[in-house]
Write an enzyme that holds these catalytic residues in place. Structure first.
Site, PDB file in Angstrom:
ATOM      1  N   TRP A  11      -7.061  -1.875  14.826  1.00  0.00           N
ATOM      2  CA  TRP A  11      -6.905  -0.344  14.586  1.00  0.00           C
ATOM      3  C   TRP A  11      -7.488   0.514  15.352  1.00  0.00           C
ATOM      4  O   TRP A  11      -8.571   0.294  15.927  1.00  0.00           O
ATOM      5  CB  TRP A  11      -7.609  -0.149  13.122  1.00  0.00           C
ATOM      6  CG  TRP A  11      -6.674  -1.013  12.062  1.00  0.00           C
ATOM      7  CD1 TRP A  11      -6.693  -2.321  11.551  1.00  0.00           C
ATOM      8  CD2 TRP A  11      -6.046  -0.385  10.745  1.00  0.00           C
ATOM      9  NE1 TRP A  11      -5.734  -2.494  10.763  1.00  0.00           N
ATOM     10  CE2 TRP A  11      -5.458  -1.373  10.086  1.00  0.00           C
ATOM     11  CE3 TRP A  11      -5.902   1.024  10.519  1.00  0.00           C
ATOM     12  CZ2 TRP A  11      -4.609  -0.778   8.934  1.00  0.00           C
ATOM     13  CZ3 TRP A  11      -5.177   1.211   9.502  1.00  0.00           C
ATOM     14  CH2 TRP A  11      -4.503   0.383   8.623  1.00  0.00           C
ATOM     15  N   ASP A  16       0.683   5.449   5.534  1.00  0.00           N
ATOM     16  CA  ASP A  16       0.402   6.472   4.705  1.00  0.00           C
ATOM     17  C   ASP A  16       0.991   7.867   5.028  1.00  0.00           C
ATOM     18  O   ASP A  16       0.644   8.703   4.354  1.00  0.00           O
ATOM     19  CB  ASP A  16      -0.794   6.555   3.927  1.00  0.00           C
ATOM     20  CG  ASP A  16      -1.081   5.420   2.926  1.00  0.00           C
ATOM     21  OD1 ASP A  16      -0.309   4.420   2.813  1.00  0.00           O
ATOM     22  OD2 ASP A  16      -2.371   5.117   2.778  1.00  0.00           O
ATOM     23  N   HIS A  21       5.715   1.301  -0.008  1.00  0.00           N
ATOM     24  CA  HIS A  21       5.799  -0.299  -0.410  1.00  0.00           C
ATOM     25  C   HIS A  21       6.626   0.126  -1.664  1.00  0.00           C
ATOM     26  O   HIS A  21       7.038   1.121  -2.133  1.00  0.00           O
ATOM     27  CB  HIS A  21       4.496  -0.987  -0.736  1.00  0.00           C
ATOM     28  CG  HIS A  21       3.609  -0.346  -1.797  1.00  0.00           C
ATOM     29  ND1 HIS A  21       3.980  -0.221  -3.051  1.00  0.00           N
ATOM     30  CD2 HIS A  21       2.725   0.417  -1.543  1.00  0.00           C
ATOM     31  CE1 HIS A  21       2.972   0.457  -3.875  1.00  0.00           C
ATOM     32  NE2 HIS A  21       2.032   0.894  -2.872  1.00  0.00           N
ATOM     33  N   TRP A  35       6.143   2.158  -4.683  1.00  0.00           N
ATOM     34  CA  TRP A  35       5.615   3.482  -4.674  1.00  0.00           C
ATOM     35  C   TRP A  35       6.847   4.305  -4.689  1.00  0.00           C
ATOM     36  O   TRP A  35       7.153   4.779  -5.880  1.00  0.00           O
ATOM     37  CB  TRP A  35       4.844   3.666  -3.278  1.00  0.00           C
ATOM     38  CG  TRP A  35       4.118   4.868  -3.212  1.00  0.00           C
ATOM     39  CD1 TRP A  35       4.073   6.015  -3.875  1.00  0.00           C
ATOM     40  CD2 TRP A  35       3.163   5.019  -2.051  1.00  0.00           C
ATOM     41  NE1 TRP A  35       3.195   6.752  -3.316  1.00  0.00           N
ATOM     42  CE2 TRP A  35       2.442   6.422  -2.297  1.00  0.00           C
ATOM     43  CE3 TRP A  35       2.791   4.208  -0.894  1.00  0.00           C
ATOM     44  CZ2 TRP A  35       1.728   7.053  -1.501  1.00  0.00           C
ATOM     45  CZ3 TRP A  35       1.606   4.737  -0.224  1.00  0.00           C
ATOM     46  CH2 TRP A  35       1.142   6.117  -0.277  1.00  0.00           C
ATOM     47  N   ASN A  78      -1.696  -3.216   0.857  1.00  0.00           N
ATOM     48  CA  ASN A  78      -1.404  -3.523  -0.539  1.00  0.00           C
ATOM     49  C   ASN A  78      -1.029  -4.634  -0.843  1.00  0.00           C
ATOM     50  O   ASN A  78      -1.124  -5.760   0.018  1.00  0.00           O
ATOM     51  CB  ASN A  78      -0.106  -2.257  -0.721  1.00  0.00           C
ATOM     52  CG  ASN A  78      -0.259  -1.983  -2.391  1.00  0.00           C
ATOM     53  OD1 ASN A  78       0.116  -2.637  -3.247  1.00  0.00           O
ATOM     54  ND2 ASN A  78      -0.923  -0.619  -2.274  1.00  0.00           N
ATOM     55  N   TRP A 124      -4.671  -0.450  -6.116  1.00  0.00           N
ATOM     56  CA  TRP A 124      -4.612  -0.552  -4.945  1.00  0.00           C
ATOM     57  C   TRP A 124      -5.852  -0.739  -4.120  1.00  0.00           C
ATOM     58  O   TRP A 124      -6.240  -1.245  -3.000  1.00  0.00           O
ATOM     59  CB  TRP A 124      -3.870   0.669  -4.136  1.00  0.00           C
ATOM     60  CG  TRP A 124      -4.644   1.950  -4.156  1.00  0.00           C
ATOM     61  CD1 TRP A 124      -4.433   2.810  -5.463  1.00  0.00           C
ATOM     62  CD2 TRP A 124      -5.904   2.504  -3.603  1.00  0.00           C
ATOM     63  NE1 TRP A 124      -5.300   3.776  -5.478  1.00  0.00           N
ATOM     64  CE2 TRP A 124      -6.153   3.698  -4.157  1.00  0.00           C
ATOM     65  CE3 TRP A 124      -6.595   1.981  -2.673  1.00  0.00           C
ATOM     66  CZ2 TRP A 124      -7.327   4.442  -3.910  1.00  0.00           C
ATOM     67  CZ3 TRP A 124      -7.555   2.800  -2.314  1.00  0.00           C
ATOM     68  CH2 TRP A 124      -7.755   3.934  -3.053  1.00  0.00           C
ATOM     69  N   LYS A 131      -3.723  -4.845   7.505  1.00  0.00           N
ATOM     70  CA  LYS A 131      -5.097  -4.647   7.015  1.00  0.00           C
ATOM     71  C   LYS A 131      -5.883  -5.776   7.286  1.00  0.00           C
ATOM     72  O   LYS A 131      -5.411  -6.829   6.933  1.00  0.00           O
ATOM     73  CB  LYS A 131      -4.953  -4.561   5.571  1.00  0.00           C
ATOM     74  CG  LYS A 131      -6.276  -4.611   4.652  1.00  0.00           C
ATOM     75  CD  LYS A 131      -7.050  -3.392   5.007  1.00  0.00           C
ATOM     76  CE  LYS A 131      -8.364  -3.442   4.088  1.00  0.00           C
ATOM     77  NZ  LYS A 131      -9.104  -2.151   4.356  1.00  0.00           N
ATOM     78  N   GLU A 159     -12.019  -6.453   4.642  1.00  0.00           N
ATOM     79  CA  GLU A 159     -12.641  -5.380   4.985  1.00  0.00           C
ATOM     80  C   GLU A 159     -12.398  -4.467   3.590  1.00  0.00           C
ATOM     81  O   GLU A 159     -11.048  -4.530   3.119  1.00  0.00           O
ATOM     82  CB  GLU A 159     -12.229  -4.436   6.226  1.00  0.00           C
ATOM     83  CG  GLU A 159     -12.615  -5.255   7.273  1.00  0.00           C
ATOM     84  CD  GLU A 159     -12.403  -4.516   8.602  1.00  0.00           C
ATOM     85  OE1 GLU A 159     -11.663  -3.439   8.652  1.00  0.00           O
ATOM     86  OE2 GLU A 159     -12.754  -4.887   9.804  1.00  0.00           O
ATOM     87  N   ASP A 174     -11.191  -1.453   0.733  1.00  0.00           N
ATOM     88  CA  ASP A 174     -10.679  -0.381   0.589  1.00  0.00           C
ATOM     89  C   ASP A 174     -11.243   1.022   0.349  1.00  0.00           C
ATOM     90  O   ASP A 174     -10.869   2.089   0.489  1.00  0.00           O
ATOM     91  CB  ASP A 174      -9.570  -0.479  -0.322  1.00  0.00           C
ATOM     92  CG  ASP A 174      -8.711  -1.779  -0.289  1.00  0.00           C
ATOM     93  OD1 ASP A 174      -7.940  -1.845   0.811  1.00  0.00           O
ATOM     94  OD2 ASP A 174      -8.390  -2.584  -1.166  1.00  0.00           O
TER      95      ASP A 174
END
EC number: 3.2.1.-
Length: 401
Positions: A87, A163, A210, A213, A240, A323, A351, A355, A357
């Protein structure tokens, strides 16, 4: 590890680590493949790249070994040895250029394909748990230019701004009356596509959220406005928990609708994920005749969807945040470029599993996560309890029984 341990303890820990590493390697999938670009250009065979683990993950492994929990240590180690994304968010252009160059160079040395998740869009996450990003369009474009220089001519798969399209400024009340921030968002994403997709060996995928959504009819115009025509495709399920089968169907519907609209059709006419499957397939058979090789492909994040989405208890929370660190989830399918689906380029761990959210309060006053009885770590911090949940509930299992 303490500075002084007995020789017997040292031997025990060393043996346990070796056992864990062998177990991890035993379940690691064969990744050798030859990937194809839409135009038919071949990439050299590649394994997906495994970056260095979160330092706190390594500390958890050592702590588990100290307490004799060898199988748990093996599981967390196996998880960290599985290919995952790297990332990039924040940081100066010089910093990101140097870091990206180091990653793609290391990956190329190992004959591996790195997955780069870029996460620096202005107004990131609508100022929520992962707020931040570049200050404006000009700053973002300079940052993307630095990423381009860092990648150079080495292969990379780019997950461009999770996102960013499923959560536009207009979706969270962050825009002005003229919609200027949403318009800027489309400009920024398209700029990144045009900067990165032409690089030799680079594929760029755009955000499609996803299947739980946005409807297909809503997300397809967003993808088109952001420049999907110039990108390799789109990504689904980042961070997700939707199931693989649900994502495959949603991805097929999006790819098909993109093909339909590319020939002049209206996205509003396309079937979406809420249609009966037979009705939707019948519509596709009648209206979409593009070969899969000529359609936009997609990738999915399977890092934490082994148990599918969490169903919150009914009527308990004003905002269940399904989520956000949901309990009882497990690692999903191992990353692979061999999916068996002509539209699905890869299953990836984007993801980083383990780690957090963020600090989830589920509509309560907090600070505790009411599903866990204690505060969750901040977004991106290592979450030891969740890491073990993901290992224990992995589907398929992470370690042999």
């Amino acid at each position: 590890m303490p500075a002084r341990v007995s020789a017997r303890t040292a031997r025990t820990l060393t043996a346990a680590v070796a056992t864990a590493a062998l177990a991890a390697l035993a379940v690691a999938p064969a990744q050798a493949t030859t990937a194809h670009r839409p135009g038919g250009e071949r990439r050299p065979p590649a394994a997906l790249y495994t970056p260095p683990a979160n330092a706190d993950a390594n500390r958890q492994i050592v702590d588990l070994l100290r307490h004799g929990k060898l199988r748990d240590a093996a599981g967390v180690l196996a998880m960290t040895l599985t290919p995952q994304a790297v990332w990039y968010g924040d940081g100066t252009p010089a910093q990101v250029e140097s870091s990206v160059r180091a990653t793609v160079t290391d990956a190329a040395r190992k004959h591996a394909l790195p997955v780069l998740a870029l996460y620096n869009i202005p107004g990131r996450d609508c100022a929520q748990y992962s707020a931040g990003g570049a200050a404006n369009t000009a700053e973002y474009e300079a940052w993307i230019d630095a990423v381009r220089r860092g990648i150079g001519d080495r292969p990379a798969t780019v997950i461009l701004e999770p996102d960013s399209l499923a959560l536009l400024p207009a979706d969270c009340g962050a825009d002005d009356a003229q919609g200027s921030l949403t318009a800027a968002r489309y400009t920024e994403i398209h700029y990144a596509v045009e900067a990165l997709e032409p690089l030799a060996g680079t594929k760029v995928y755009l955000d499609a959220g996803h299947s739980g959504w946005h409807s297909v009819n809503d997300i397809v115009p967003r993808l088109a406005e952001a420049g999907i025509a110039d990108a390799s495709g789109f990504f689904l399920n980042i961070s997700n928990y939707r199931s693989d089968s649900e994502l495959a169907w949603y991805g097929k519907l999006i790819s098909s609708c993109l093909a339909y609209t590319a020939t002049g059709g209206a996205a509003a006419d396309c079937p979406n994920q809420f249609w009966p499957v037979n009705d939707a397939q019948g519509w596709l058979d009648a209206h979409v005749h593009t070969a899969p090789s000529a359609m936009k492909h997609f990738v999915t994040d399977t890092s934490r969807n082994g148990q599918g989405p969490w169903t919150p208890p009914a009527g308990v929370y004003s905002d269940a945040q399904d989520w956000c660190n949901p309990p009882g989830r497990g690692l999903g399918a191992r990353p692979t470029l061999n999916t068996g689906d002509p539209l699905l380029d890869a299953k990836l761990w984007v993801k980083i599993p383990g780690e957090s959210d963020g600090q989830c309060t589920r509509g309560t006053a907090g600070p505790n996560d009411p599903e866990r009885g204690y505060p969750d770590p901040a977004a991106g911090a290592w979450f030891t309890q969740q890491a073990l949940e993901l290992v224990h509930d992995a589907n398929p299992p992470l370690l042999p029984h």
